[in-house]
Enzyme design. Structure first.
Site, PDB file in Angstrom:
ATOM      1  N   CYS A 220      17.087  45.041  13.844  1.00 55.25           N
ATOM      2  CA  CYS A 220      16.818  44.612  12.559  1.00 55.25           C
ATOM      3  C   CYS A 220      15.437  44.091  12.327  1.00 55.25           C
ATOM      4  O   CYS A 220      15.133  43.170  13.096  1.00 55.25           O
ATOM      5  CB  CYS A 220      17.953  43.425  12.385  1.00 55.25           C
ATOM      6  SG  CYS A 220      17.649  42.997  10.702  1.00 55.25           S
TER       7      CYS A 220
ATOM      8  N   GLU B  63      -4.717   7.997   8.018  1.00 55.17           N
ATOM      9  CA  GLU B  63      -3.690   9.130   7.898  1.00 55.17           C
ATOM     10  C   GLU B  63      -4.519  10.236   7.019  1.00 55.17           C
ATOM     11  O   GLU B  63      -5.546   9.879   6.295  1.00 55.17           O
ATOM     12  CB  GLU B  63      -2.958   8.543   6.646  1.00 55.17           C
ATOM     13  CG  GLU B  63      -1.583   9.594   6.449  1.00 55.17           C
ATOM     14  CD  GLU B  63      -0.875   9.249   7.651  1.00 55.17           C
ATOM     15  OE1 GLU B  63       0.375  10.174   7.807  1.00 55.17           O
ATOM     16  OE2 GLU B  63      -0.883   8.283   8.184  1.00 55.17           O
TER      17      GLU B  63
ATOM     18  N   GLU C 162       0.818  -1.197  -0.256  1.00 55.32           N
ATOM     19  CA  GLU C 162       0.035  -0.059  -0.135  1.00 55.32           C
ATOM     20  C   GLU C 162       0.781   1.128  -0.065  1.00 55.32           C
ATOM     21  O   GLU C 162       1.872   1.305   0.673  1.00 55.32           O
ATOM     22  CB  GLU C 162      -0.909   0.063   1.088  1.00 55.32           C
ATOM     23  CG  GLU C 162      -0.321  -0.156   2.539  1.00 55.32           C
ATOM     24  CD  GLU C 162      -1.143  -0.473   3.594  1.00 55.32           C
ATOM     25  OE1 GLU C 162      -1.411   0.408   4.542  1.00 55.32           O
ATOM     26  OE2 GLU C 162      -1.734  -1.703   3.738  1.00 55.32           O
TER      27      GLU C 162
ATOM     28  N   LYS D  82       3.173  -5.088   3.990  1.00 51.08           N
ATOM     29  CA  LYS D  82       3.005  -5.772   5.317  1.00 51.08           C
ATOM     30  C   LYS D  82       2.682  -7.332   5.122  1.00 51.08           C
ATOM     31  O   LYS D  82       2.265  -7.848   3.900  1.00 51.08           O
ATOM     32  CB  LYS D  82       1.571  -5.056   5.787  1.00 51.08           C
ATOM     33  CG  LYS D  82       1.448  -3.927   6.332  1.00 51.08           C
ATOM     34  CD  LYS D  82       0.208  -3.241   6.614  1.00 51.08           C
ATOM     35  CE  LYS D  82       0.403  -1.765   6.873  1.00 51.08           C
ATOM     36  NZ  LYS D  82      -0.928  -1.119   7.337  1.00 51.08           N
TER      37      LYS D  82
ATOM     38  N   LYS E  21       2.577   4.735   0.821  1.00 52.84           N
ATOM     39  CA  LYS E  21       2.837   5.206   2.233  1.00 52.84           C
ATOM     40  C   LYS E  21       2.583   6.951   2.051  1.00 52.84           C
ATOM     41  O   LYS E  21       2.998   7.672   1.236  1.00 52.84           O
ATOM     42  CB  LYS E  21       4.437   5.328   2.589  1.00 52.84           C
ATOM     43  CG  LYS E  21       4.707   5.909   3.965  1.00 52.84           C
ATOM     44  CD  LYS E  21       6.236   5.643   4.228  1.00 52.84           C
ATOM     45  CE  LYS E  21       6.484   6.154   5.711  1.00 52.84           C
ATOM     46  NZ  LYS E  21       6.405   7.586   5.567  1.00 52.84           N
TER      47      LYS E  21
ATOM     48  N   CYS F 178      18.401  45.877   7.367  1.00 50.75           N
ATOM     49  CA  CYS F 178      18.627  47.217   8.135  1.00 50.75           C
ATOM     50  C   CYS F 178      19.759  48.074   7.811  1.00 50.75           C
ATOM     51  O   CYS F 178      20.049  48.930   8.240  1.00 50.75           O
ATOM     52  CB  CYS F 178      18.651  46.763   9.650  1.00 50.75           C
ATOM     53  SG  CYS F 178      19.971  45.793   9.926  1.00 50.75           S
TER      54      CYS F 178
ATOM     55  N   CYS G 240      23.489  44.213   5.501  1.00 52.62           N
ATOM     56  CA  CYS G 240      22.163  43.474   5.839  1.00 52.62           C
ATOM     57  C   CYS G 240      21.051  44.120   4.977  1.00 52.62           C
ATOM     58  O   CYS G 240      20.777  45.194   4.946  1.00 52.62           O
ATOM     59  CB  CYS G 240      21.729  43.492   7.389  1.00 52.62           C
ATOM     60  SG  CYS G 240      20.019  42.888   7.805  1.00 52.62           S
TER      61      CYS G 240
END
Length: 677
Positions: free
Chosen positions: A432, A173, A110, A289, A112, A410, A407
């Site tokens: 900043c 799930e 099956e 499985k 996942k 800033c 930067c």
């Protein structure tokens, strides 16, 4: 010999800490590395433990399922039967080895599903409870949200062939279909929200919403993949169990197939590797499985996974696209990270247009130029990774990326934190705007103050409007302050519903646990685990600040690096100001005595080995530490008690050889209550 063992122990500690950190990040929906990178770390740790069994301890992350359940607005509930994880294989040879070790006449294959695990309990056919996986033993109660998912029936259908049992625990799930994901993001952006990075994050975040109407709009689906505890239900095979689930009105995967040989299993793996986008949902592997329940029971399980099942994980997908630009972002700690801006490309279930480049050293190492055709890969992580350029497609128009000296947020000059550091940082940590915005959204997260109305756009607006210059004044915000913003006001300038909610959230957040306050301070290396340990030991921020570095380092689960980081943080004046202003605003800086257990285990060293029924590894450790005891991972003459559960192994043997006091689980509970047995 001793030096070699010390080196191995340090290697184990480093790997274990990385695995714990990244697993917690994954389960809290903030992954920092790819699934493939995590799998590689996990396997390195497993291999180290296999080669050196003396390194393995009961609390090893290789024995854990999921992540601890964080405190939240959802109640914690115990699963009737443990929700285990799955072991993985990554190639045909490893799968063949597993098939030879577990031969069977019939296997079930099956897909996942890359979603969020859920546990449903039906009693007399009625849905009684729904919970997340959590740590496999305890999850969060999400019943109200589960009831608005159309695939989850409130009552099981009658079936003559498969009578509805008195009690049945069903595992499944929750996910968002690939075609629905784009619609969910489109609606989210219309409402001013940030788009989800991938369907798994969207599903996980949606199921943990506090507003059930918001959950209803997220188009969540569910597929069942197993049965836990049951009363009045019997089946011979997994396949028969799926037929029963279908008869009761529960969804099962249309992609499940029975096969009867190892060769057929390998053929299914090959088929889905070539057709992984044919499924309606994201998938990252194939689960195999053994079909027979009798064979499953005979094989049993390890501490974290069944021996009768395995997950074949597919390698990350790789695609090519055009690298349009390289820009940089500034994070919470000031780290400046380059990222690729690309032509949008569909990969691993979603369309991406940005990818991480980590740091300037990585950009040079990979040899990518702006304008290159690049190879990227993505395996379910938030941001895909650029692997490198397709050099033969260059036409001469490409140009080199020049890392900025200032930067971008800033204008402060950038610098490495220490010599030879690959990461460059903006040292303007207080002001900043990019760093402050990241800190605000971090402290508003579920793992800290849980301020739901303070998101990324709200944080940016509070800064841009001049309302906040750092986080110190957060808890002093008023209605007039918020009226200066756009996010929290109507077009007419009045406070909107989100603004009212923010003020209510802030008032509620003032009365929270000390460990959450410690996390919210953004002290480097201080995450929830260390914060809890410090809060349990010191009980107040005042006592913690008064302790010296060595004393803090001796706290179980903390150590020298965190202790030093804590001390350095409080050396900064504006950091201290945050704490003082928050305290003046009414933020709780101490846990009440009523919240703290009596310190009945003070001076005792306790080792827990084997699997306990009512305690996970982490909850047993927390129970010991919160009562003043030391939770140790190794048995010695100094050990006070050894608590023995199922499959205890060599630690029990050593404890008996040393003549130590051994306790069963009931005696452990008595010890926790009274301090004596």
């Amino acid at each position: 010999m001793t030096d070699n063992f010390a080196d191995l122990r340090r290697q184990w500690d480093d790997l274990a800490e990385q695995v714990r950190h990244h697993r917690d990040a994954y389960y809290n929906h903030t992954p920092e590395i790819s699934d493939a990178e995590f799998d590689q770390l996990f396997r390195q740790l497993q291999q180290l433990e296999q080669e050196h069994p003396e390194l393995a301890v009961p609390e090893s992350p290789t024995l854990r399922v999921g992540a601890p359940v964080e405190q939240s607005s959802f109640d914690n509930v115990e699963h009737l039967e443990r929700m285990l994880s799955l072991d993985n294989v990554f190639d045909a040879a490893e799968l063949d080895d597993w098939l030879q070790r577990t031969p069977s006449a019939t296997y079930l294959t099956e897909l996942k599903i890359d979603g969020l695990s859920i546990d449903l309990v039906y009693r007399s056919g009625r849905l009684e409870r729904a919970a997340t996986r959590g740590d496999g033993r305890v999850g969060e109660d999400v019943t109200a949200n589960a009831k608005v998912i159309e695939d989850i029936p409130h009552r099981l259908q009658h079936s003559d062939a498969y009578p509805v049992p008195e009690l049945v625990e069903i595992r499944g799930e929750v996910f968002i279909a690939v075609e629905d994901f784009a619609l969910v993001n489109e609606q989210r952006q219309k409402e001013g929200g940030k788009p989800f990075a991938n369907p798994r994050n969207a599903a996980a975040g949606s199921l943990r919403q506090k507003d059930t109407e918001a959950v209803r709009k997220r188009r969540l689906k569910m597929i069942c993949h197993g049965i836990g505890a049951s009363e009045g239900f019997e089946a011979d095979t997994q396949f028969d169990a799926y037929k029963a689930l279908e008869a009761w009105g529960l969804p099962v995967s249309p992609y499940t197939k029975r096969v009867h040989s190892a060769q057929e299993v390998q053929e299914r793996v090959t088929y889905w590797a070539q057709h992984r986008h044919d499924a309606t949902h994201e998938m990252d592997g194939l689960v195999i499985k053994i079909d027979s329940f009798a064979e499953q029971r005979a094989l049993g399980s390890t501490a974290r996974a069944p021996r009768w099942a395995i997950a074949y994980k597919y390698p990350p997908e790789e695609v090519t696209t055009k690298l349009l630009d390289i820009q940089v972002g500034v994070g919470r700690t000031g780290r400046v990270t380059p990222f690729a801006v690309m032509d949008p490309v569909f990969v691993a279930g979603s369309t991406v247009e940005m990818a991480t480049l980590h740091n300037q050293t990585e950009v040079k190492r990979k040899g990518v130029l702006i304008g290159d055709t690049v190879v990227i890969r993505k395996a379910g992580e938030v941001i895909p990774e650029v692997l490198g350029p397709v050099v033969e497609k260059r036409d001469g128009s490409e140009r080199e990326f020049i890392f900025p000296t200032l930067c971008p947020a800033c204008g402060t000059r950038l610098a490495p934190q220490k010599e030879d550091d690959a990461d460059w940082r903006c040292p303007n940590s207080q002001s900043c705007p990019a760093q402050l915005s990241s800190r605000l959204t971090y402290l508003a997260g579920r793992g800290a103050f849980d301020i739901e109305a303070l998101g990324e756009k709200g944080a940016e607006d509070l800064i841009a409007s001049g309302v906040l210059i750092d986080e110190a004044q957060l808890f002093n915000l008023t209605e007039d302050d918020l009226k200066r913003t756009k996010v929290y006001t109507t077009k007419a300038g009045a406070l909107n519903a989100t603004g009212e909610k923010l003020l209510a959230n802030l008032e509620s957040a003032k009365h929270t646990d000390l460990w959450r306050v410690l996390v919210a301070l953004s002290i480097r290396h201080v995450g929830p685990t260390a914060a809890r340990a410090l809060a349990v030991r010191y009980r107040s921020l005042e006592a913690l600040r008064a302790a010296d570095v060595e004393d803090i380092a001796n706290t179980e689960g903390v150590g020298a690096i965190i202790a030093q980081s804590f001390a350095q943080w409080f050396d900064v004046p504006w950091h201290r100001n945050i704490v003082e202003v928050w305290a003046d605003a009414g933020v709780t800086m101490a846990d009440s005595e009523a919240d703290i257990p009596d310190q009945v285990l003070e001076g005792l060293t306790i080792v827990v080995t084997g699997s306990l029924v009512d305690f996970s590894r982490d909850s047993a450790k927390e129970a010991i530490v919160s009562r003043g005891g030391k939770a140790s991972g190794s048995v010695s003459k100094k050990t006070s008690y050894v608590v023995v559960g199922e499959n205890a192994g060599s630690k029990e043997t050593k404890a008996r050889d040393l003549g130590l006091r051994i306790l069963n689980e009931d005696e452990f509970k008595q010890l926790l209550a009274n301090g004596t047995v």
